[in-house]
Motif scaffolding. Structure first.
Motif, mmCIF file in Angstrom:
data_model
loop_
_atom_site.group_PDB
_atom_site.id
_atom_site.type_symbol
_atom_site.label_atom_id
_atom_site.label_comp_id
_atom_site.label_asym_id
_atom_site.label_seq_id
_atom_site.Cartn_x
_atom_site.Cartn_y
_atom_site.Cartn_z
ATOM 1 N N ALA A 84 0.825 -1.213 0.000
ATOM 2 C CA ALA A 84 0.000 0.000 0.000
ATOM 3 C C ALA A 84 0.857 1.260 0.000
ATOM 4 O O ALA A 84 0.329 2.368 -0.011
ATOM 5 C CB ALA A 84 -0.934 -0.002 1.205
ATOM 6 N N GLY A 85 2.166 1.093 0.018
ATOM 7 C CA GLY A 85 3.050 2.250 -0.037
ATOM 8 C C GLY A 85 3.525 2.756 1.306
ATOM 9 O O GLY A 85 4.179 3.790 1.381
ATOM 10 N N ASN A 86 3.181 2.058 2.390
ATOM 11 C CA ASN A 86 3.692 2.441 3.705
ATOM 12 C C ASN A 86 5.107 1.886 3.837
ATOM 13 O O ASN A 86 5.301 0.750 4.215
ATOM 14 C CB ASN A 86 2.803 1.908 4.836
ATOM 15 C CG ASN A 86 1.504 2.676 4.942
ATOM 16 O OD1 ASN A 86 1.461 3.865 4.673
ATOM 17 N ND2 ASN A 86 0.448 1.990 5.324
ATOM 18 N N GLY A 87 6.078 2.702 3.530
ATOM 19 C CA GLY A 87 7.464 2.274 3.584
ATOM 20 C C GLY A 87 8.026 2.247 4.989
ATOM 21 O O GLY A 87 9.120 1.759 5.216
ATOM 22 N N GLU A 88 7.263 2.787 5.935
ATOM 23 C CA GLU A 88 7.708 2.796 7.324
ATOM 24 C C GLU A 88 6.499 2.634 8.234
ATOM 25 O O GLU A 88 5.429 3.185 7.984
ATOM 26 C CB GLU A 88 8.420 4.106 7.660
ATOM 27 C CG GLU A 88 8.941 4.146 9.088
ATOM 28 C CD GLU A 88 9.772 5.395 9.395
ATOM 29 O OE1 GLU A 88 10.278 5.469 10.524
ATOM 30 O OE2 GLU A 88 9.913 6.265 8.533
ATOM 31 N N LEU A 89 6.685 1.854 9.284
ATOM 32 C CA LEU A 89 5.680 1.683 10.332
ATOM 33 C C LEU A 89 6.370 1.858 11.676
ATOM 34 O O LEU A 89 7.518 1.438 11.845
ATOM 35 C CB LEU A 89 5.038 0.296 10.278
ATOM 36 C CG LEU A 89 4.225 -0.053 9.045
ATOM 37 C CD1 LEU A 89 3.813 -1.526 9.086
ATOM 38 C CD2 LEU A 89 2.992 0.834 8.935
ATOM 39 N N ALA A 90 5.672 2.470 12.616
ATOM 40 C CA ALA A 90 6.183 2.613 13.983
ATOM 41 C C ALA A 90 5.354 1.724 14.900
ATOM 42 O O ALA A 90 4.123 1.726 14.838
ATOM 43 C CB ALA A 90 6.089 4.071 14.432
ATOM 44 N N PHE A 91 6.026 0.959 15.731
ATOM 45 C CA PHE A 91 5.392 0.076 16.715
ATOM 46 C C PHE A 91 5.760 0.586 18.096
ATOM 47 O O PHE A 91 6.939 0.781 18.383
ATOM 48 C CB PHE A 91 5.894 -1.364 16.558
ATOM 49 C CG PHE A 91 5.495 -2.000 15.268
ATOM 50 C CD1 PHE A 91 4.379 -2.810 15.198
ATOM 51 C CD2 PHE A 91 6.230 -1.778 14.118
ATOM 52 C CE1 PHE A 91 4.002 -3.399 14.009
ATOM 53 C CE2 PHE A 91 5.863 -2.363 12.918
ATOM 54 C CZ PHE A 91 4.746 -3.175 12.855
ATOM 55 N N ALA A 92 4.753 0.782 18.967
ATOM 56 C CA ALA A 92 5.032 1.371 20.278
ATOM 57 C C ALA A 92 4.435 0.552 21.409
ATOM 58 O O ALA A 92 3.276 0.150 21.363
ATOM 59 C CB ALA A 92 4.490 2.803 20.342
ATOM 60 N N ILE A 93 5.270 0.338 22.426
ATOM 61 C CA ILE A 93 4.835 -0.265 23.683
ATOM 62 C C ILE A 93 4.879 0.836 24.728
ATOM 63 O O ILE A 93 5.918 1.465 24.932
ATOM 64 C CB ILE A 93 5.758 -1.421 24.115
ATOM 65 C CG1 ILE A 93 5.708 -2.546 23.096
ATOM 66 C CG2 ILE A 93 5.363 -1.934 25.497
ATOM 67 C CD1 ILE A 93 6.598 -3.727 23.440
ATOM 68 N N GLY A 94 3.750 1.067 25.377
ATOM 69 C CA GLY A 94 3.667 2.118 26.387
ATOM 70 C C GLY A 94 4.220 1.657 27.726
ATOM 71 O O GLY A 94 4.750 0.561 27.867
ATOM 72 N N GLY A 95 4.061 2.517 28.703
ATOM 73 C CA GLY A 95 4.498 2.221 30.055
ATOM 74 C C GLY A 95 3.440 1.438 30.817
ATOM 75 O O GLY A 95 2.492 0.905 30.224
ATOM 76 N N PRO A 96 3.556 1.377 32.136
ATOM 77 C CA PRO A 96 2.654 0.568 32.958
ATOM 78 C C PRO A 96 1.178 0.949 32.832
ATOM 79 O O PRO A 96 0.297 0.110 32.961
ATOM 80 C CB PRO A 96 3.137 0.814 34.393
ATOM 81 C CG PRO A 96 4.474 1.431 34.279
ATOM 82 C CD PRO A 96 4.595 2.023 32.922
ATOM 83 N N GLU A 97 0.893 2.204 32.548
ATOM 84 C CA GLU A 97 -0.506 2.656 32.421
ATOM 85 C C GLU A 97 -1.025 2.544 30.995
ATOM 86 O O GLU A 97 -2.175 2.867 30.729
ATOM 87 C CB GLU A 97 -0.635 4.108 32.902
ATOM 88 C CG GLU A 97 -0.180 4.327 34.329
ATOM 89 C CD GLU A 97 -0.971 3.492 35.332
ATOM 90 O OE1 GLU A 97 -2.211 3.390 35.178
ATOM 91 O OE2 GLU A 97 -0.344 2.930 36.249
ATOM 92 N N GLY A 98 -0.175 2.114 30.074
ATOM 93 C CA GLY A 98 -0.591 2.001 28.679
ATOM 94 C C GLY A 98 -0.584 3.352 27.977
ATOM 95 O O GLY A 98 0.084 4.288 28.402
ATOM 96 N N HIS A 99 -1.354 3.436 26.916
ATOM 97 C CA HIS A 99 -1.407 4.636 26.087
ATOM 98 C C HIS A 99 -2.628 5.478 26.443
ATOM 99 O O HIS A 99 -3.635 4.963 26.918
ATOM 100 C CB HIS A 99 -1.486 4.244 24.606
ATOM 101 C CG HIS A 99 -0.385 3.343 24.162
ATOM 102 N ND1 HIS A 99 0.916 3.753 24.048
ATOM 103 C CD2 HIS A 99 -0.394 2.029 23.813
ATOM 104 C CE1 HIS A 99 1.665 2.751 23.624
ATOM 105 N NE2 HIS A 99 0.897 1.691 23.490
ATOM 106 N N THR A 100 -2.553 6.756 26.143
ATOM 107 C CA THR A 100 -3.708 7.632 26.349
ATOM 108 C C THR A 100 -4.743 7.374 25.253
ATOM 109 O O THR A 100 -4.419 6.865 24.173
ATOM 110 C CB THR A 100 -3.298 9.117 26.301
ATOM 111 O OG1 THR A 100 -2.743 9.388 25.004
ATOM 112 C CG2 THR A 100 -2.307 9.468 27.402
ATOM 113 N N ASP A 101 -5.982 7.741 25.537
ATOM 114 C CA ASP A 101 -7.036 7.612 24.525
ATOM 115 C C ASP A 101 -6.709 8.450 23.293
ATOM 116 O O ASP A 101 -6.978 8.036 22.163
ATOM 117 C CB ASP A 101 -8.392 8.030 25.100
ATOM 118 C CG ASP A 101 -8.928 7.017 26.113
ATOM 119 O OD1 ASP A 101 -8.530 5.830 26.047
ATOM 120 O OD2 ASP A 101 -9.740 7.409 26.968
ATOM 121 N N GLU A 102 -6.121 9.608 23.501
ATOM 122 C CA GLU A 102 -5.753 10.478 22.384
ATOM 123 C C GLU A 102 -4.762 9.788 21.451
ATOM 124 O O GLU A 102 -4.902 9.837 20.225
ATOM 125 C CB GLU A 102 -5.161 11.779 22.916
ATOM 126 C CG GLU A 102 -4.757 12.752 21.832
ATOM 127 C CD GLU A 102 -4.191 14.026 22.423
ATOM 128 O OE1 GLU A 102 -4.990 14.942 22.677
ATOM 129 O OE2 GLU A 102 -2.959 14.089 22.609
#
Length: 146
Positions: A84-102
């Protein structure tokens, strides 16, 4: 494809550091890798640091509410993103509280490693091994024996 791996902190336990280093080395044979370690004293600051580090790259958050993949499905997803042309993807693991809804709303995809709650170090190791396994499946190599 370029993969940007974002983690809050780095593996602290010896087994996780060794495992991360091993799979990072292996994964580099298939993808260009960038690893960013972010920090923050609160969930909001951690999520802000992840968003800033990812920039405009499609962001995949590890989150228990996300989609679960079999190894073959993850491989197919990554292949589809590349086509689809996405030459880059970012994968993120948050901290103990996880990620914000935003940050969740901003993300391209929420990815769940399963219904088990994993310690941070182990989640990092499982993520990078899963990405390596997916790469070997795409390459038609024998690492995966499903």
């Amino acid at each position: 494809m370029r993969l940007h791996l974002l983690t809050v902190g780095e593996p602290k336990l010896a087994y996780a550091r060794l495992g991360w280093d091993e799979y990072e080395k292996r994964l580099r044979r298939y993808h260009k890798l960038q690893v960013s370690r972010v920090s923050g004293k609160t969930q909001a600051l951690e999520s802000e640091a992840i968003a800033k580090a990812a920039g405009r790259t499609p962001l995949i958050l590890l989150d228990p509410r996300g989609k679960q993949f079999a190894s073959e499905g993850l491989s197919a997803y990554l292949d589809a993103q590349a086509l689809a042309g996405n030459g880059e993807l970012a994968f993120a693991i948050g901290g103990p509280e996880g990620h914000t809804d935003e940050l969740r709303q901003r993300s391209h995809l929420l990815w769940s490693l399963g219904e088990l709650t994993l310690p941070h170090d182990l989640a990092m190791l499982v993520m990078i091994e899963a990405l390596y396994r997916a790469a070997t499946i795409s390459a038609g190599e024998p690492y995966h024996r499903g």
